[in-house]
Scaffold this motif. Structure first.
Motif, PDB file in Angstrom:
ATOM      1  N   ALA A 104       0.838  -1.200   0.000  1.00  0.00           N
ATOM      2  CA  ALA A 104       0.000   0.000   0.000  1.00  0.00           C
ATOM      3  C   ALA A 104       0.877   1.256   0.000  1.00  0.00           C
ATOM      4  O   ALA A 104       0.587   2.224  -0.719  1.00  0.00           O
ATOM      5  CB  ALA A 104      -0.939   0.000   1.196  1.00  0.00           C
ATOM      6  N   SER A 105       1.938   1.237   0.777  1.00  0.00           N
ATOM      7  CA  SER A 105       2.844   2.376   0.843  1.00  0.00           C
ATOM      8  C   SER A 105       3.516   2.617  -0.500  1.00  0.00           C
ATOM      9  O   SER A 105       3.625   3.763  -0.964  1.00  0.00           O
ATOM     10  CB  SER A 105       3.898   2.135   1.923  1.00  0.00           C
ATOM     11  OG  SER A 105       4.863   3.155   1.922  1.00  0.00           O
ATOM     12  N   ILE A 106       3.968   1.553  -1.155  1.00  0.00           N
ATOM     13  CA  ILE A 106       4.602   1.689  -2.462  1.00  0.00           C
ATOM     14  C   ILE A 106       3.592   2.231  -3.472  1.00  0.00           C
ATOM     15  O   ILE A 106       3.905   3.117  -4.270  1.00  0.00           O
ATOM     16  CB  ILE A 106       5.180   0.340  -2.921  1.00  0.00           C
ATOM     17  CG1 ILE A 106       6.363  -0.042  -2.027  1.00  0.00           C
ATOM     18  CG2 ILE A 106       5.606   0.390  -4.391  1.00  0.00           C
ATOM     19  CD1 ILE A 106       6.846  -1.461  -2.211  1.00  0.00           C
ATOM     20  N   GLY A 107       2.377   1.708  -3.444  1.00  0.00           N
ATOM     21  CA  GLY A 107       1.344   2.167  -4.365  1.00  0.00           C
ATOM     22  C   GLY A 107       1.005   3.631  -4.163  1.00  0.00           C
ATOM     23  O   GLY A 107       0.885   4.391  -5.139  1.00  0.00           O
ATOM     24  N   LEU A 108       0.856   4.052  -2.920  1.00  0.00           N
ATOM     25  CA  LEU A 108       0.549   5.457  -2.642  1.00  0.00           C
ATOM     26  C   LEU A 108       1.702   6.372  -3.055  1.00  0.00           C
ATOM     27  O   LEU A 108       1.473   7.491  -3.535  1.00  0.00           O
ATOM     28  CB  LEU A 108       0.224   5.644  -1.162  1.00  0.00           C
ATOM     29  CG  LEU A 108      -1.112   5.069  -0.715  1.00  0.00           C
ATOM     30  CD1 LEU A 108      -1.241   5.163   0.807  1.00  0.00           C
ATOM     31  CD2 LEU A 108      -2.265   5.803  -1.387  1.00  0.00           C
ATOM     32  N   SER A 109       2.928   5.904  -2.896  1.00  0.00           N
ATOM     33  CA  SER A 109       4.082   6.699  -3.329  1.00  0.00           C
ATOM     34  C   SER A 109       4.078   6.876  -4.838  1.00  0.00           C
ATOM     35  O   SER A 109       4.353   7.968  -5.346  1.00  0.00           O
ATOM     36  CB  SER A 109       5.389   6.026  -2.893  1.00  0.00           C
ATOM     37  OG  SER A 109       5.486   6.014  -1.495  1.00  0.00           O
ATOM     38  N   ALA A 110       3.768   5.818  -5.567  1.00  0.00           N
ATOM     39  CA  ALA A 110       3.715   5.902  -7.031  1.00  0.00           C
ATOM     40  C   ALA A 110       2.605   6.850  -7.486  1.00  0.00           C
ATOM     41  O   ALA A 110       2.808   7.667  -8.388  1.00  0.00           O
ATOM     42  CB  ALA A 110       3.512   4.502  -7.625  1.00  0.00           C
ATOM     43  N   VAL A 111       1.447   6.761  -6.860  1.00  0.00           N
ATOM     44  CA  VAL A 111       0.337   7.653  -7.210  1.00  0.00           C
ATOM     45  C   VAL A 111       0.707   9.098  -6.912  1.00  0.00           C
ATOM     46  O   VAL A 111       0.466   9.997  -7.723  1.00  0.00           O
ATOM     47  CB  VAL A 111      -0.949   7.239  -6.460  1.00  0.00           C
ATOM     48  CG1 VAL A 111      -2.023   8.307  -6.585  1.00  0.00           C
ATOM     49  CG2 VAL A 111      -1.462   5.914  -6.987  1.00  0.00           C
ATOM     50  N   SER A 112       1.327   9.342  -5.775  1.00  0.00           N
ATOM     51  CA  SER A 112       1.747  10.692  -5.408  1.00  0.00           C
ATOM     52  C   SER A 112       2.750  11.247  -6.413  1.00  0.00           C
ATOM     53  O   SER A 112       2.665  12.415  -6.818  1.00  0.00           O
ATOM     54  CB  SER A 112       2.361  10.673  -4.008  1.00  0.00           C
ATOM     55  OG  SER A 112       2.910  11.916  -3.682  1.00  0.00           O
ATOM     56  N   TRP A 113       3.690  10.418  -6.845  1.00  0.00           N
ATOM     57  CA  TRP A 113       4.689  10.841  -7.822  1.00  0.00           C
ATOM     58  C   TRP A 113       4.020  11.185  -9.153  1.00  0.00           C
ATOM     59  O   TRP A 113       4.336  12.205  -9.764  1.00  0.00           O
ATOM     60  CB  TRP A 113       5.731   9.741  -7.997  1.00  0.00           C
ATOM     61  CG  TRP A 113       6.723  10.043  -9.075  1.00  0.00           C
ATOM     62  CD1 TRP A 113       7.759  10.927  -9.023  1.00  0.00           C
ATOM     63  CD2 TRP A 113       6.733   9.470 -10.386  1.00  0.00           C
ATOM     64  NE1 TRP A 113       8.424  10.933 -10.224  1.00  0.00           N
ATOM     65  CE2 TRP A 113       7.821  10.043 -11.080  1.00  0.00           C
ATOM     66  CE3 TRP A 113       5.948   8.528 -11.026  1.00  0.00           C
ATOM     67  CZ2 TRP A 113       8.124   9.708 -12.384  1.00  0.00           C
ATOM     68  CZ3 TRP A 113       6.258   8.191 -12.329  1.00  0.00           C
ATOM     69  CH2 TRP A 113       7.333   8.774 -12.996  1.00  0.00           C
ATOM     70  N   LEU A 114       3.099  10.337  -9.600  1.00  0.00           N
ATOM     71  CA  LEU A 114       2.408  10.595 -10.872  1.00  0.00           C
ATOM     72  C   LEU A 114       1.606  11.892 -10.825  1.00  0.00           C
ATOM     73  O   LEU A 114       1.624  12.678 -11.777  1.00  0.00           O
ATOM     74  CB  LEU A 114       1.492   9.422 -11.231  1.00  0.00           C
ATOM     75  CG  LEU A 114       2.195   8.161 -11.718  1.00  0.00           C
ATOM     76  CD1 LEU A 114       1.198   7.017 -11.842  1.00  0.00           C
ATOM     77  CD2 LEU A 114       2.881   8.409 -13.041  1.00  0.00           C
ATOM     78  N   VAL A 115       0.907  12.133  -9.728  1.00  0.00           N
ATOM     79  CA  VAL A 115       0.140  13.372  -9.580  1.00  0.00           C
ATOM     80  C   VAL A 115       1.079  14.576  -9.607  1.00  0.00           C
ATOM     81  O   VAL A 115       0.801  15.588 -10.250  1.00  0.00           O
ATOM     82  CB  VAL A 115      -0.694  13.339  -8.282  1.00  0.00           C
ATOM     83  CG1 VAL A 115      -1.272  14.704  -7.959  1.00  0.00           C
ATOM     84  CG2 VAL A 115      -1.789  12.292  -8.394  1.00  0.00           C
TER      85      VAL A 115
END
Length: 56
Positions: free
Chosen positions: A22-33
């Motif tokens: 979940a942490s990795i996924g949220l980091s990727a989403v944050s980076w994309l945004v």
């Protein structure tokens, strides 16, 4: 020590793996945004900015 306390609190390895993904996924989403927001803020490059600089 810390792991023992987590185990005693009822946290299992499955919980830890789920939290990790979940942490990795949220980091990727944050980076994309962030990348998309930066691209929107940059001014569009016109034809003059693409050519070589002219010496005066």
């Amino acid at each position: 020590m810390f792991v023992k306390e987590l185990h005693e609190a009822g946290i299992t390895s499955e919980h830890a793996y789920t939290a990790t993904f979940a942490s990795i996924g949220l980091s990727a989403v944050s980076w994309l945004v962030s990348v998309k927001a930066e691209r929107r803020r940059q001014p569009a490059a016109g034809p003059a900015s693409r050519s070589a600089p002219r010496c005066a």
